[in-house]
Motif scaffolding. Structure first.
Motif, short mmCIF file in Angstrom:
data_model
loop_
_atom_site.label_atom_id
_atom_site.label_comp_id
_atom_site.label_asym_id
_atom_site.label_seq_id
_atom_site.Cartn_x
_atom_site.Cartn_y
_atom_site.Cartn_z
N LEU A 794 0.66 -1.12 0.02
CA LEU A 794 0.10 -0.23 0.00
C LEU A 794 0.85 1.34 -0.04
N ALA A 795 1.89 1.25 0.73
CA ALA A 795 3.01 2.35 0.78
C ALA A 795 3.31 2.75 -0.61
N TYR A 796 3.41 1.62 -1.29
CA TYR A 796 4.02 1.62 -2.87
C TYR A 796 3.10 2.59 -3.58
N LEU A 797 1.66 1.87 -3.48
CA LEU A 797 0.71 2.66 -4.24
C LEU A 797 0.43 3.97 -3.77
N HIS A 798 0.51 4.34 -2.77
CA HIS A 798 0.19 5.57 -2.43
C HIS A 798 1.41 6.68 -2.28
N HIS A 799 2.69 6.26 -2.31
CA HIS A 799 3.87 7.19 -2.28
C HIS A 799 4.75 6.82 -3.20
N ASP A 800 4.89 5.95 -4.17
CA ASP A 800 5.95 5.41 -4.93
C ASP A 800 5.66 5.78 -6.49
N THR A 868 -9.80 8.88 0.08
CA THR A 868 -8.28 9.06 -0.07
C THR A 868 -7.58 8.10 0.68
N THR A 869 -6.38 8.26 0.39
CA THR A 869 -5.31 7.17 0.81
C THR A 869 -5.58 6.96 2.39
N LYS A 870 -5.93 7.73 3.24
CA LYS A 870 -6.37 7.70 4.58
C LYS A 870 -7.45 6.76 4.75
N CYS A 871 -8.39 6.56 3.87
CA CYS A 871 -9.35 5.31 3.86
C CYS A 871 -8.76 4.07 3.70
N ASP A 872 -7.69 3.80 2.93
CA ASP A 872 -7.00 2.62 2.87
C ASP A 872 -6.17 2.51 4.25
N VAL A 873 -5.62 3.46 4.85
CA VAL A 873 -5.12 3.11 6.10
C VAL A 873 -6.03 2.77 7.22
N TYR A 874 -7.27 3.31 7.09
CA TYR A 874 -8.17 2.97 8.22
C TYR A 874 -8.60 1.31 7.90
N VAL A 941 -4.69 1.07 16.12
CA VAL A 941 -5.64 1.92 16.56
C VAL A 941 -5.34 3.21 16.14
N ARG A 942 -4.09 3.56 15.84
CA ARG A 942 -3.58 4.78 15.16
C ARG A 942 -4.20 4.74 13.87
N CYS A 943 -4.15 3.84 13.22
CA CYS A 943 -4.76 3.70 11.73
C CYS A 943 -6.02 3.99 11.87
N THR A 944 -6.76 3.49 12.70
CA THR A 944 -8.44 3.61 12.69
C THR A 944 -8.94 4.78 13.11
N CYS A 945 -8.04 5.59 13.84
CA CYS A 945 -8.61 7.01 14.54
C CYS A 945 -9.77 7.70 13.58
N GLY A 949 -6.99 13.01 9.31
CA GLY A 949 -5.65 13.55 9.60
C GLY A 949 -4.73 13.18 10.40
N LEU A 950 -5.42 12.61 11.46
CA LEU A 950 -4.58 12.03 12.55
C LEU A 950 -4.13 10.64 12.34
N ARG A 951 -4.49 9.79 11.12
CA ARG A 951 -4.13 8.59 10.93
C ARG A 951 -2.67 8.96 10.29
N PRO A 952 -1.94 7.86 10.53
CA PRO A 952 -0.53 7.99 10.00
C PRO A 952 -0.73 7.58 8.29
N THR A 953 0.42 7.93 7.69
CA THR A 953 0.55 7.52 6.26
C THR A 953 0.82 6.08 6.35
N MET A 954 0.80 5.27 5.22
CA MET A 954 1.10 3.95 5.08
C MET A 954 2.62 3.80 5.05
N ALA A 955 3.35 4.95 4.69
CA ALA A 955 4.86 4.90 4.85
C ALA A 955 5.26 4.97 6.38
N ASP A 956 4.70 5.57 7.03
CA ASP A 956 4.70 5.59 8.71
C ASP A 956 4.43 4.33 9.18
#
Length: 994
Positions: A794-800, A868-874, A941-945, A949-956
């Motif tokens: 997912l980090a590859y899809l979102h950032h690379d 958004t990419t943050k939906c994938d993070v959730y 839990v961080r990912c599902t905030c 905006g308070l969720r980390p990125t997939m790189a994080d």
């Protein structure tokens, strides 16, 4: 005399008996012993309604009668009346029994936080006119909040972190005794605005209404509520300016307005708030400068204004602070220098986060004076000068990031050896000197970034001692000498980028043993020798050996995958057979010289014979298959050569099959599944290889309009340019954790997507049973590897990629497992390629077509179709919870309207993470991986905030999972590089950091 004494005893007993019968009629089922008084009876009923191991602390078996005033969590006055019940974090689940006010008339405090309170807000409490403290935070309470006006004695009302819906309870304005009101993190309320009647709450000290769907501007009349010490309105839809009237709140200590849409300047008048300790105005649209008056406040501990449009400098007076702990003003337009004295007089300074501004000048030399600094994050500025030598002794540092500046000089050796740091980022500066052997002391280092500098010397073999390394990027430097063979010991390495240096010698074959390696870039060096064939085991990951002095034959797998560009610029390389003219020009390798000409002729004849036999067998097999299909009359299989030749092919890899072999196998017996986008087939090729084929039904157009409106550039796409673009983009993906798309056949009535086949089914089956899954193989290290792989994909899809891709349906059934249980993200049937808006920011890239699966959907879908990419993070966070708990996203045990996110979040917030872990993993020892699993839950839990905006990125997330992996030695309380500072706020706005 005896008679009167007996009567005096009988009368109260009779009275008690009548009351007890009345209480039983109100809800008791007869399970309470008749000898208990009314208060004991209610407590016994409560124990019955809230079952759980913790309730064993209430022992009703003692005789002649239990002394409930000695029970843990029960408080009584001198006369034995119950005045308080506190079962916080007892991990109970149930409904509060009715009749509490009548049974416990002296009850003043009721604390039910961090439990599972079912059945909505307990209506029985509305009759508790004497109740002063009610805390049901983190208890999963759902539904509407009733009119609370009758609870006229309440001083503290904490309803935070629940699932309330409907209208916000503005009736609290009638409870004028209130001193604390906390509704933090209840995003399900209808859009509302605080009424002016709130001014009647003249005793109110704490007002926390963050993430409650509040809209409009900040009411100026809040400035009249002069008793306030804590005002938090973050995570809402507030607009307009910060009212000057807030400067009248002379007792205010905490002011938090982050994550809104506020505009205008930060009022200088806020400097009148002499008691202020924490201010957070981040993630708004504020302009102007940071008021010097604020920075002069003697009690200021936390100054957070990140992600705004602030200009000017950071006031130098901040360097005089004696209380400052957190300075976070990243992602603004600030100029000037970082105050030179910052940290000099602040012994508790913990965070300096000023990244992504336009700051100039040197790094502050006294930042580490207090010995508490954990974060130096100054990347993407215009800073100059060397790294202060004192930084090398700043051993508490967890993150040291100074990339994208104009810093220079030798890097102090101690920077590479920081014992607790997980990230050291020196990239894009002018640093010199070597990577020292002392790097071996960096026991917790997971990412070492130092690209685009002037670092020289040889890469020290001691770096292999840093076993937790996930990423090494030392590209574009002056590093010389060989690549140490011992790098192959870095079993968790995901990226090794050494391109653009002066490396010599061979490519170590030991690198092939790093199964997690996704990126290996050794281009633009002076490496020599042959390319080890074993490195091709890392395919389809990114490999680049171009522009070196390599020689010998190009390994066949690189040719098969069409990756000759990755070996270009090596004059000594050759190929074993003639390639098509579109490939980069490479000479044929010399054929081994035979001693006799006859042998050579025999060799040629033999090869030709083998080719002819293979061709004949293929033709014969095709004829047999066609005849069998005609005889069996299989539905859905093409019955004529015309139908099987009517597909246009778009290939993304070198193919070992043709369309006839695929099309002819689309028969019912090969169907392995059906989905919303088509039918999936499992096909065994003549080579013995297995592939998966998804047959997508095309969207038909009227026949007379096909040619007129076909703008696809290919007749088989039926004018569906969007589908063509998406498939071509997905076909270009090269990542080991994303299912490989071999090719697409587009035809008149359908499109065929040919994927690699995954023999171990999907993660849902492996975790929850059914299909190919095998639970016994999924111990925690395997599950962690699955989580890491998915996160990296997912980090590859979102950032690379040039344009980020949002998958939009991440779930365990869309995570496939290969023969080694390596995960592959699949089913991009609803993924969309995000187009970059001119001048836009990829971080905000989104689509607006609602998709996804219930249980995995981010909560913002409830009021917005923006993906958004943050939906994938959730969604990934939900999958990570599945991996750690073994639970499904939706289970009856979680309660009505509850899911795994609320269940796990409650456990983590209450410190009961261990209770949530998959009990089946006790097979490998109950505590062997407990700490790593707890860390993973915290990441989830961080990912599902609920606030995107308070969720980390997939790189994080990749970074945090690397730190939390098996055998990790990182401290428990690692924090994210941007949002970790919220943890030190007074209301637990974020879950505990991993």
């Amino acid at each position: 005399m005896v008679s009167s004494t007996l009567c005096s005893l009988i009368q109260p007993l009779l009275c008690w008996f009548i009351l007890f019968v009345v209480f039983l009629a109100a809800g008791d089922d007869g399970g309470v012993a008749a000898a208990l008084d009314t208060q004991a009876a209610y407590l016994a009923k409560m124990k019955e309604q809230f079952p759980g191991p913790a309730m064993s602390r209430w022992d009703f078996t003692s005789s002649p009668a239990p002394d409930y005033c000695t029970f843990q969590g029960v408080a009584c006055d001198r006369t034995g009346n119950v005045t308080g019940i506190d079962v916080t974090s007892w991990r109970l689940a149930g409904k509060l029994p009715p009749g509490i006010c009548a049974a416990l008339p002296s009850l003043r405090e009721l604390r039910l936080a961090y439990n599972d309170v079912r059945g909505g807000f307990p209506a029985t409490l509305l009759n508790c006119t004497a109740l002063e403290v009610l805390n049901v935070s983190y208890s999963g309470v759902s539904g509407a909040v009733p009119d609370l006006s009758s609870m006229r004695s309440l001083r503290v009302l904490d309803m935070s972190n629940n699932q309330f819906t409907g209208a916000f309870p503005t009736s609290i304005a009638n409870v004028t005794t209130l001193e604390v009101v906390n509704f933090n993190e209840n995003p399900g309320f209808d859009i509302w605005r605080p009424p002016e009647t709130f001014m009647a709450l003249r005793r109110l000290r704490v007002l926390i209404l963050s993430t409650t769907s509040m809209r409009g501007d900040i009411p100026p009349w809040l400035g009249n509520m002069t008793s306030l010490t804590d005002l938090e309105l973050s995570g809402n839809f507030l607009v307009g300016r910060i009212p000057l009237s807030l400067a009248r709140l002379s007792k205010l200590q905490y002011l938090e307005l982050y994550y809104n849409e506020l505009e205008g300047v930060v009022p200088d008048e806020l400097g009148n708030l002499t008691e202020l300790t924490d201010i957070d105005l981040s993630e708004n649209k504020l302009t102007g400068g940071i008021p010097e008056s604020l920075c002069s406040l003697r009690n200021l501990r936390v100054l957070q204004m990140y992600t705004n449009r602030l200009t000017g400098g950071i006031p130098a007076v901040l360097g005089n602070s004696t209380q400052l702990r957190i300075l976070s003003v990243y992602r603004n337009l600030l100029t000037g220098e970082i105050p030179g004295d910052i940290g000099r007089y602040s012994p508790e300074l913990n965070v300096i986060e000023v990244s992504e501004n336009q700051l100039t000048g040197p790094l502050p030399p006294y930042a580490c004076t207090g010995g508490k600094l954990q974060y130096i994050l100054v990347l993407s500025n215009l800073l100059t000068g060397p790294i202060p030598p004192a930084y090398a002794a700043c051993t508490p540092l967890l993150r040291f990031r100074v990339s994208n500046n104009h810093l220079e000089g030798d890097v102090p050796p101690g920077i590479f050896a920081l014992p607790h740091a997980s990230i050291v980022d020196l990239s894009y500066n002018h640093f010199t000197g070597p990577v020292p052997a002392t790097v071996a002391a960096a026991a917790n280092l997971t990412s070492l970034f130092a690209s685009n500098n002037k670092i020289s010397g040889e890469l020290p073999p001691e770096i292999a001692a840093v076993s937790g390394l996930v990423k090494i990027d030392l590209s574009n430097n002056l590093i010389a000498g060989p690549i140490p063979d011992v790098l192959g010991r870095l079993s968790r390495l995901n990226q090794l980028s050494l391109q653009g240096n002066r490396l010599t010698g061979p490519i170590p074959a030991t690198l092939a043993g790093i199964w997690s390696l996704n990126v290996l870039n050794l281009s633009d060096n002076a490496l020599s020798g042959e390319i080890p064939e074993s490195l091709c085991d890392l395919l389809p990951n990114s490999l680049d050996f171009s522009n070196n002095n390599l020689s010998g034959p190009v390994p066949a797998p690189l040719i098969k995958e069409g990756l000759l560009e990755s070996v270009a610029g090596n004059p000594g390389l050759c190929v074993a057979f003639r390639l098509n003219l579109t490939s980069p020009a490479l000479p044929l390798c010399p054929r081994p010289r035979l001693r006799r000409g006859l042998a050579g002729d025999v060799w040629v004849v033999g090869v030709c014979a083998l080719v002819c036999v293979a061709a004949a067998l293929a033709v014969a097999r095709r004829c047999v298959v066609r005849a069998r299909m005609d005889a069996e009359g299989q539905d859905g299989a093409p019955t004529s050569p015309a139908s099987s030749s009517s597909y246009d092919v778009t290939s993304f890899h070198k193919l070992t099959f043709d369309q006839h072999e695929i099309v002819e196998a689309l028969i019912d017996k090969n169907i392995v599944g059906h989905g919303g986008s088509g039918t999936v087939y499992k096909i065994e090729l003549s080579s013995g290889e297995l592939v998966a084929v998804k047959k997508l039904w095309a969207r038909r157009r009227p026949a007379n309009k096909l040619k007129e409106h076909d703008d696809s550039g290919g007749g088989g796409w039926l004018g569906d340019r969007e589908l063509r673009t998406e498939v071509e983009t997905l076909g270009s993906i090269r990542h080991k954790n994303i299912v490989k798309l071999y090719c697409c056949y587009s035809g008149a009535d359908s499109n065929l997507l040919v994927y690699e086949y995954m023999p171990n089914g999907n993660l849902w089956e492996a975790l929850h049973g059914g299909g190919h899954g095998c639970f016994l193989l999924l111990d925690w290290p395997t599950r962690h590897r699955v989580a890491m792989g998915v996160a990296q994909g997912l980090a590859y899809l979102h950032h690379d990629l040039m344009f980020p891709i949002v998958h939009r349906d991440i779930k365990s059934s869309n995570i496939l497992l290969d023969a080694d249980f390596e995960p592959k993200v699949a089913d991009f049937g609803i993924a969309k390629v995000l187009q970059q808006v001119a001048g836009g920011d990829h971080r905000d890239a989104s689509t607006t077509t609602i998709a996804g699966t219930y249980g995995y959907l981010a909560p913002e879908y409830a009021y917005s179709s923006k993906a958004t990419t943050k939906c994938d993070v959730y969604s990934f966070g939900v999958v990570l919870m599945e991996l750690a708990t073994g639970r499904k996203p939706i289970e009856p045990e979680f309660g009505e309207t509850r899911d795994i996110v609320h269940w796990v979040s409650g456990k983590v917030a209450a410190g009961g993470e261990a209770d949530a872990l998959d009990k089946r993993l006790a097979t490998w020892g109950p505590n062997r991986y407990k700490e790593e699993m707890v860390q993973a839950l915290r990441v989830a839990v961080r990912c599902t905030c609920s606030i995107p905006g308070l969720r980390p990125t997939m790189a994080d997330v990749v970074q945090m999972l690397a730190e939390a992996g098996p055998r990790a030695t990182t401290p428990k309380d690692k924090q994210d590089n941007h949002h970790q500072q919220q943890q030190q706020q007074p209301t637990n706005k974020l879950p505990p950091s991993p």
